[in-house]
Design a protein around this motif. Structure first.
Motif, PDB file in Angstrom:
ATOM      1  N   TYR A 172       1.938  10.925   3.697  1.00 13.06           N
ATOM      2  CA  TYR A 172       2.774  11.085   2.505  1.00 13.06           C
ATOM      3  C   TYR A 172       2.243  12.234   1.651  1.00 13.06           C
ATOM      4  N   PRO A 173       2.968  13.356   1.593  1.00  7.54           N
ATOM      5  CA  PRO A 173       2.492  14.508   0.818  1.00  7.54           C
ATOM      6  C   PRO A 173       2.596  14.306  -0.689  1.00  7.54           C
ATOM      7  N   GLU A 174       3.203  13.203  -1.130  1.00  9.17           N
ATOM      8  CA  GLU A 174       3.220  12.909  -2.562  1.00  9.17           C
ATOM      9  C   GLU A 174       1.888  12.316  -3.030  1.00  9.17           C
ATOM     10  N   ASP A 175       1.068  11.837  -2.088  1.00  6.20           N
ATOM     11  CA  ASP A 175      -0.173  11.144  -2.422  1.00  6.20           C
ATOM     12  C   ASP A 175      -1.386  11.993  -2.061  1.00  6.20           C
ATOM     13  N   GLU A 176      -2.409  11.948  -2.912  1.00 10.56           N
ATOM     14  CA  GLU A 176      -3.604  12.736  -2.680  1.00 10.56           C
ATOM     15  C   GLU A 176      -4.335  12.275  -1.423  1.00 10.56           C
ATOM     16  N   VAL A 177      -5.064  13.186  -0.816  1.00  7.48           N
ATOM     17  CA  VAL A 177      -5.887  12.842   0.337  1.00  7.48           C
ATOM     18  C   VAL A 177      -6.920  11.800  -0.094  1.00  7.48           C
ATOM     19  N   GLY A 178      -7.070  10.758   0.724  1.00  3.90           N
ATOM     20  CA  GLY A 178      -7.963   9.652   0.399  1.00  3.90           C
ATOM     21  C   GLY A 178      -7.233   8.454  -0.151  1.00  3.90           C
ATOM     22  N   CYS A 179      -5.952   8.629  -0.470  1.00  6.87           N
ATOM     23  CA  CYS A 179      -5.135   7.529  -0.975  1.00  6.87           C
ATOM     24  C   CYS A 179      -4.438   6.849   0.201  1.00  6.87           C
ATOM     25  N   PHE A 180      -4.565   5.526   0.303  1.00  7.80           N
ATOM     26  CA  PHE A 180      -3.846   4.732   1.296  1.00  7.80           C
ATOM     27  C   PHE A 180      -2.849   3.842   0.566  1.00  7.80           C
ATOM     28  N   THR A 181      -1.683   3.635   1.156  1.00  5.47           N
ATOM     29  CA  THR A 181      -0.630   2.886   0.478  1.00  5.47           C
ATOM     30  C   THR A 181       0.020   1.876   1.420  1.00  5.47           C
ATOM     31  N   PHE A 182       0.751   0.936   0.803  1.00  7.97           N
ATOM     32  CA  PHE A 182       1.491  -0.064   1.573  1.00  7.97           C
ATOM     33  C   PHE A 182       2.745  -0.449   0.791  1.00  7.97           C
ATOM     34  N   HIS A 323     -14.696  -0.150   2.421  1.00  5.51           N
ATOM     35  CA  HIS A 323     -15.383   1.058   2.863  1.00  5.51           C
ATOM     36  C   HIS A 323     -15.338   2.169   1.816  1.00  5.51           C
ATOM     37  N   TYR A 324     -14.165   2.385   1.252  1.00  4.55           N
ATOM     38  CA  TYR A 324     -13.986   3.513   0.339  1.00  4.55           C
ATOM     39  C   TYR A 324     -14.174   3.147  -1.133  1.00  4.55           C
ATOM     40  N   GLY A 325     -14.232   1.857  -1.417  1.00  6.80           N
ATOM     41  CA  GLY A 325     -14.442   1.443  -2.799  1.00  6.80           C
ATOM     42  C   GLY A 325     -13.242   1.652  -3.701  1.00  6.80           C
ATOM     43  N   ARG A 326     -12.056   1.781  -3.121  1.00 10.68           N
ATOM     44  CA  ARG A 326     -10.836   1.888  -3.905  1.00 10.68           C
ATOM     45  C   ARG A 326      -9.738   1.135  -3.166  1.00 10.68           C
ATOM     46  N   PRO A 327      -8.877   0.456  -3.886  1.00 14.51           N
ATOM     47  CA  PRO A 327      -7.852  -0.350  -3.212  1.00 14.51           C
ATOM     48  C   PRO A 327      -6.767   0.518  -2.590  1.00 14.51           C
ATOM     49  N   ILE A 328      -6.126  -0.013  -1.560  1.00 16.92           N
ATOM     50  CA  ILE A 328      -4.908   0.650  -1.109  1.00 16.92           C
ATOM     51  C   ILE A 328      -3.808   0.278  -2.095  1.00 16.92           C
ATOM     52  N   GLU A 329      -2.935   1.210  -2.371  1.00 18.28           N
ATOM     53  CA  GLU A 329      -2.016   1.075  -3.491  1.00 18.28           C
ATOM     54  C   GLU A 329      -0.599   0.751  -3.019  1.00 18.28           C
ATOM     55  N   PRO A 330       0.115  -0.098  -3.771  1.00 20.87           N
ATOM     56  CA  PRO A 330       1.508  -0.380  -3.399  1.00 20.87           C
ATOM     57  C   PRO A 330       2.393   0.831  -3.657  1.00 20.87           C
TER      58      PRO A 330
END
Length: 400
Positions: A172-182, A323-330
């Motif tokens: 998703y090019p709207e989201d920064e690298v390192g961001c995971f979403t669901f 692992h990354y210390g940040r939640p995956i985001e809705p």
């Protein structure tokens, strides 16, 4: 804190070492995009890489798909990981050194990224197969962007035999690298296409009473079609009907014999697919009676909507978050279609979002100047691998 000998640290080390090769593979695929099922070169690159990392790929699955299996030899679930390989019929405008060398073809949706990402995860998971139990099937799919579905073809060839669950992913090019979403629950839309041919009677534009004008009938029908979603579909159910093309006539002063409409219907609820198809047919019958024309209506059912499985979302959220210390985001659902949903009809499935935004750019998918950040390849491969290990953890480890 990730310990040096933890599975996460091992995954990072393996994928970071492979990252230059993965980027080079992505750039090679980007320079040589292939469309639909005609992905023979791409499939060859994938199969060669799988052999190089010690796997035994099976080629020609679903015509031009590639699969490989990581079997631990220990009892456990069977997980499928899927990436799509095909490009789009778009003229590239990036000017990159590795821009498309194939006229009118471009990886404008990032399937080159997806292919490289799954190859990275394949290497890590194969090398760490002593760390989990069960089986992983790697699925490299052709023809995601075409009405003739590569997922359907690979399913017909048995890619889901014995599979218990499946993970797909998309950049998703709207989201920064390192961001995971669901997307929780219903994630996207079904996709059904329709065509309506309206036949009247041709005549001179100065004597419309001696003709039956199919263009006026088509214009009336286009407006009536828009009332289906607004007045017949439950307003709490997402749906959209779009007329994407209208063709009829060749000159200024002749009423033609026929006019053709083409469009698409997107919705998330199965019952609305039936409701909308019946409503289109009814409106065509009304136009025939009221405007003295005949209509030939055809609806081609496409892929269903995808429902993301909550247990798979939870596993991904925990593994990546730890692992990354940040939640995956809705992220919000959309009515875009994806034939990974055909897999989700048969086994519990989840599509993971992977951020690919290039700093300073405002990219969108299916754009001729699309330039995702290649750092997303390694990060996505790590996220997929972590999720797979969490889902296939030995029971004693899972209980601990």
């Amino acid at each position: 804190m990730t310990l040096p000998n933890s599975p996460g640290a091992k995954i990072e080390a393996i994928i970071r070492a492979a990252e230059p090769d993965l980027v080079a593979i992505r750039r090679d695929l980007h320079a040589h995009p292939e469309i639909g099922f005609a992905v023979e070169r791409t499939a060859g690159v994938v199969a060669d890489r799988l052999r190089a990392i010690g796997l035994q790929p099976q080629e020609g699955v679903g015509r031009t798909g590639v699969t490989a299996r990581i079997d631990t030899g220990r009892p456990g679930p069977h997980l499928l990981l899927r990436a799509d390989m095909d490009a789009l019929p778009i003229v590239e405008a990036t000017g990159l050194p590795f821009a498309s060398q194939e006229e009118g073809k471009m990886h404008a949706c990032g399937h080159d990224l997806h292919t490289a990402t799954l190859l990275g995860a394949a290497e890590a998971l194969h090398r760490l197969r002593d760390e989990f139990a069960g089986t992983i099937t790697l699925m490299f799919q052709p023809a995601e962007e075409t009405p003739d579905s590569g997922a359907a073809a690979m399913i017909a060839d048995g890619v889901l035999d014995g599979v218990d669950m499946a993970i797909g992913f998309h950049n998703y090019p709207e989201d920064e690298v390192g961001c995971f979403t669901f997307v929780p629950g219903l994630a996207n839309g079904s996709a059904d296409d329709f065509e309506i041919e309206i036949r009247g009677q041709s005549g001179h534009a100065a004597r419309p009473q001696a003709a039956c004008d199919p263009i006026v009938a088509a214009a009336t029908l286009v407006l009536q079609l828009q009332t289906i979603v607004s007045r017949e579909v439950d307003p709490m159910h997402p749906a959209v009907l779009t007329v994407g093309a209208i063709e009829g006539g060749q000159t200024h002063n002749i009423i033609p014999d026929s006019c053709r409409l083409m469009g698409t219907v997107r919705t998330q609820h199965r019952e609305n697919r039936d409701l909308i198809e019946a409503a289109i047919e009814r409106l065509c019958e009304g136009i025939e009676r009221s405007m003295r024309v005949t209509c030939r209506f055809e609806m081609a059912r496409g892929v269903p909507s995808l429902t993301n499985d909550p247990k798979l979302i939870k596993a991904a959220a925990e593994a990546i978050g730890d692992h990354y210390g940040r939640p995956i985001e809705p992220r919000p659902a959309s009515l875009g279609a994806e034939d990974f949903a055909l897999i989700g009809e048969r086994v519990p499935a989840f599509q993971l979002g992977i951020g690919s935004a290039t700093p300073g750019r405002d990219d969108r998918l299916h754009n001729s100047d699309y330039q995702p950040d290649e750092r997303s390849i390694a990060i996505g491969a790590v996220g997929l691998s972590l999720t797979a290990l969490r889902l296939l953890a030995p029971r004693s480890q899972e209980a601990a």
